[in-house]
Write an enzyme that holds these catalytic residues in place. Structure first.
Site, PDB file in Angstrom:
ATOM      1  N   SER A 116       0.834  -1.206   0.000  1.00 53.46           N
ATOM      2  CA  SER A 116       0.000   0.000   0.000  1.00 53.46           C
ATOM      3  C   SER A 116       0.866   1.252   0.000  1.00 53.46           C
ATOM      4  O   SER A 116       1.981   1.254   0.549  1.00 53.46           O
ATOM      5  CB  SER A 116      -0.851  -0.014   1.268  1.00 53.46           C
ATOM      6  N   TYR A 140      -1.376   0.164  10.275  1.00 55.68           N
ATOM      7  CA  TYR A 140      -1.631  -0.488   8.986  1.00 55.68           C
ATOM      8  C   TYR A 140      -0.408  -0.381   8.068  1.00 55.68           C
ATOM      9  O   TYR A 140       0.072  -1.367   7.520  1.00 55.68           O
ATOM     10  CB  TYR A 140      -2.866   0.137   8.317  1.00 55.68           C
ATOM     11  N   LYS A 144       2.509  -3.351   6.569  1.00 58.50           N
ATOM     12  CA  LYS A 144       2.886  -3.584   5.163  1.00 58.50           C
ATOM     13  C   LYS A 144       4.406  -3.444   4.980  1.00 58.50           C
ATOM     14  O   LYS A 144       5.002  -4.150   4.167  1.00 58.50           O
ATOM     15  CB  LYS A 144       2.123  -2.608   4.248  1.00 58.50           C
TER      16      LYS A 144
HETATM   17  N1  UFG Z   1     -12.482  11.815   2.470  1.00 56.57           N
HETATM   18  C1  UFG Z   1     -13.427  12.788   2.733  1.00 56.57           C
HETATM   19  N2  UFG Z   1     -14.672  12.373   3.134  1.00 56.57           N
HETATM   20  C2  UFG Z   1     -15.003  11.061   3.280  1.00 56.57           C
HETATM   21  C3  UFG Z   1     -14.018  10.078   3.010  1.00 56.57           C
HETATM   22  C4  UFG Z   1     -12.758  10.502   2.608  1.00 56.57           C
HETATM   23  O1  UFG Z   1     -13.173  13.982   2.613  1.00 56.57           O
HETATM   24  O2  UFG Z   1     -16.143  10.769   3.659  1.00 56.57           O
HETATM   25  C5  UFG Z   1     -11.145  12.257   2.024  1.00 56.57           C
HETATM   26  C6  UFG Z   1     -10.024  11.819   2.940  1.00 56.57           C
HETATM   27  O3  UFG Z   1      -9.865  12.709   4.011  1.00 56.57           O
HETATM   28  C7  UFG Z   1      -8.837  11.794   1.982  1.00 56.57           C
HETATM   29  C8  UFG Z   1      -9.473  11.381   0.645  1.00 56.57           C
HETATM   30  O4  UFG Z   1     -10.856  11.643   0.787  1.00 56.57           O
HETATM   31  O5  UFG Z   1      -8.306  13.068   1.863  1.00 56.57           O
HETATM   32  C9  UFG Z   1      -9.269   9.923   0.314  1.00 56.57           C
HETATM   33  O6  UFG Z   1      -9.665   9.150   1.433  1.00 56.57           O
HETATM   34  P1  UFG Z   1      -9.910   7.583   1.375  1.00 56.57           P
HETATM   35  O7  UFG Z   1     -10.324   7.142   2.742  1.00 56.57           O
HETATM   36  O8  UFG Z   1     -10.817   7.261   0.239  1.00 56.57           O
HETATM   37  O9  UFG Z   1      -8.494   6.986   0.980  1.00 56.57           O
HETATM   38  P2  UFG Z   1      -7.060   7.210   1.666  1.00 56.57           P
HETATM   39  O10 UFG Z   1      -6.306   8.057   0.712  1.00 56.57           O
HETATM   40  O11 UFG Z   1      -7.151   7.679   3.049  1.00 56.57           O
HETATM   41  O12 UFG Z   1      -6.586   5.716   1.786  1.00 56.57           O
HETATM   42  C10 UFG Z   1      -5.884   5.065   0.811  1.00 56.57           C
HETATM   43  C11 UFG Z   1      -6.053   3.566   0.974  1.00 56.57           C
HETATM   44  C12 UFG Z   1      -5.444   3.101   2.245  1.00 56.57           C
HETATM   45  C13 UFG Z   1      -4.010   3.572   2.286  1.00 56.57           C
HETATM   46  C14 UFG Z   1      -3.923   5.064   2.113  1.00 56.57           C
HETATM   47  C15 UFG Z   1      -2.504   5.538   2.035  1.00 56.57           C
HETATM   48  O13 UFG Z   1      -7.419   3.226   0.946  1.00 56.57           O
HETATM   49  O14 UFG Z   1      -5.475   1.695   2.308  1.00 56.57           O
HETATM   50  O15 UFG Z   1      -4.551   5.413   0.913  1.00 56.57           O
HETATM   51  O16 UFG Z   1      -2.424   6.817   2.555  1.00 56.57           O
HETATM   52  F1  UFG Z   1      -3.501   3.278   3.497  1.00 56.57           F
END
Ligand code: UFG
Length: 323
Positions: A116, A140, A144
């Site tokens: 990841s 997490y 990894k």
């Molecule tokens: N976000 C919102 N509102 C929501 C959900 C998400 O604004 O309801 C924002 C988050 O704050 C973030 C972006 O959308 O800025 C993306 O969030 P996600 O949760 O969709 O994905 P992440 O980038 O946090 O997570 C992904 C992978 C993880 C990994 C991570 C690495 O899903 O497994 O990238 O940083 F760990």
């Protein structure tokens, strides 16, 4: 080939299994169905089993005479990993260790691992290269990193063992043929939550943070279609079989979209104007996470088919409407 897929009843694993079926491989899916779903397994044989049960695992692998492993099974929710770190070390490290011990005992030569972008934490450089220092900021991500290290160390000790670890950026979308997609009771991911809001299952969507140092103040992510991601696993396997060197590869398109851009695209694709509110930052979110994908493009000659945010969201929406 005889390919053993852990977590093949999950979101990404089930897309992989479908692709392996299309290519005519022989597949066993090994999944404890803790977050996976039997009905997503469209091909191969499903064995309901736990990686913690090493004897059973070895028995299944030995009888199958697996030639390659694709290891998806893991816990993946960052916030949960902060609240329950030991669960993550158990599921992602201890269970992977069990699997690797069996792989070593049986002499299985090829291993493709789901890593990841979480290994980078808040990266020092963007686009992020594979050589960017690993500084995970949650359990997490640490699990990894440990898994990747185990794999690397194995290649020094066991010359017949070869692996590729694929560092996924933001995986989204669903099978364009509609056979599989994402099922999540409590989704945390942006696109899925926005689609649930469009469907009326959530009252609206919160944008976590609008004061980031980005053009529109919201975080930027590199969204990769799950089918293009599945294909990288096949390319990785072919690469190893042809004598390619074990290693890690970023999996992303190298192009970022802001949270606001994604929300607008979800509204456009679904035709639903759901309520959107601005909320504080979510702890641990890197402002910008975009892959430098030149290593995978050049090494695997990767030609992704679905590098199109609208298409990614359309396929996810088609799936979501039916489930
Ligand atoms: N976000 C919102 N509102 C929501 C959900 C998400 O604004 O309801 C924002 C988050 O704050 C973030 C972006 O959308 O800025 C993306 O969030 P996600 O949760 O969709 O994905 P992440 O980038 O946090 O997570 C992904 C992978 C993880 C990994 C991570 C690495 O899903 O497994 O990238 O940083 F760990």
């Amino acid at each position: 080939m005889k390919i053993f897929v852990t977590g093949g009843a999950g979101y990404i694993g089930s897309h992989m299994v479908k692709l392996l079926g299309k290519m005519g491989h022989e597949v066993i899916v090994y999944d404890n169905l803790s977050t996976g779903h039997q009905e997503l397994v469209s091909y191969g044989k499903l064995v309901v089993g736990d990686l913690a049960d090493k004897e059973f695992l070895k028995d299944i692998l030995a009888h199958f005479r697996a030639e390659a492993i694709i290891h998806f099974a893991a816990s993946i929710v960052v916030s949960e990993s902060v609240a329950e770190p030991l669960l993550y070390y158990r599921n992602n490290v201890s269970n992977t260790l069990n699997l690797l011990e069996v792989v070593k005992e049986l002499g299985i030569p090829y291993f493709i691992f789901s890593s990841s972008a979480a290994v980078y934490g808040i990266p020092e450089e963007v686009p992020v290269k594979e050589t960017t220092p690993l500084k995970p900021i949650n359990p997490y991500g640490y699990t990894k990193v440990v898994d990747e290290k185990m794999l690397e160390d194995m290649t020094f000790a066991y010359p017949h063992f070869h692996y590729v670890a694929l560092r996924y950026f933001n995986v989204a979308g669903a099978d364009p043929e509609g056979k599989t997609g994402q099922i999540s009771k409590n989704p945390t991911h942006l696109i899925l939550r926005a689609l649930k809001a469009a469907k009326g299952e959530l009252e609206g969507l919160e944008i976590y943070g609008t004061d980031y140092p980005t053009p529109d103040g919201t975080c930027i992510r590199d969204f990769i279609h799950v089918m293009d991601l599945a294909e990288t696993h096949l390319l990785a396997l072919e690469y190893l079989i042809q004598g390619g060197k074990s290693g890690v590869f970023n999996c992303g398109y190298g192009q970022g979209y802001s949270v606001r851009e994604v929300v607008e695209m979800v509204k456009q694709v679904t035709g639903k104007n759901f309520p959107v509110s601005e909320a504080p930052r979510r702890p641990g979110d890197p402002p910008v996470l975009v892959a430098d994908n030149s290593k995978i493009v050049q090494t695997f000659n990767w030609h992704p088919q679905f590098n199109d945010l609208e298409f990614i969201i359309k396929t996810a929406w088609e799936w979501e409407k039916r489930h």
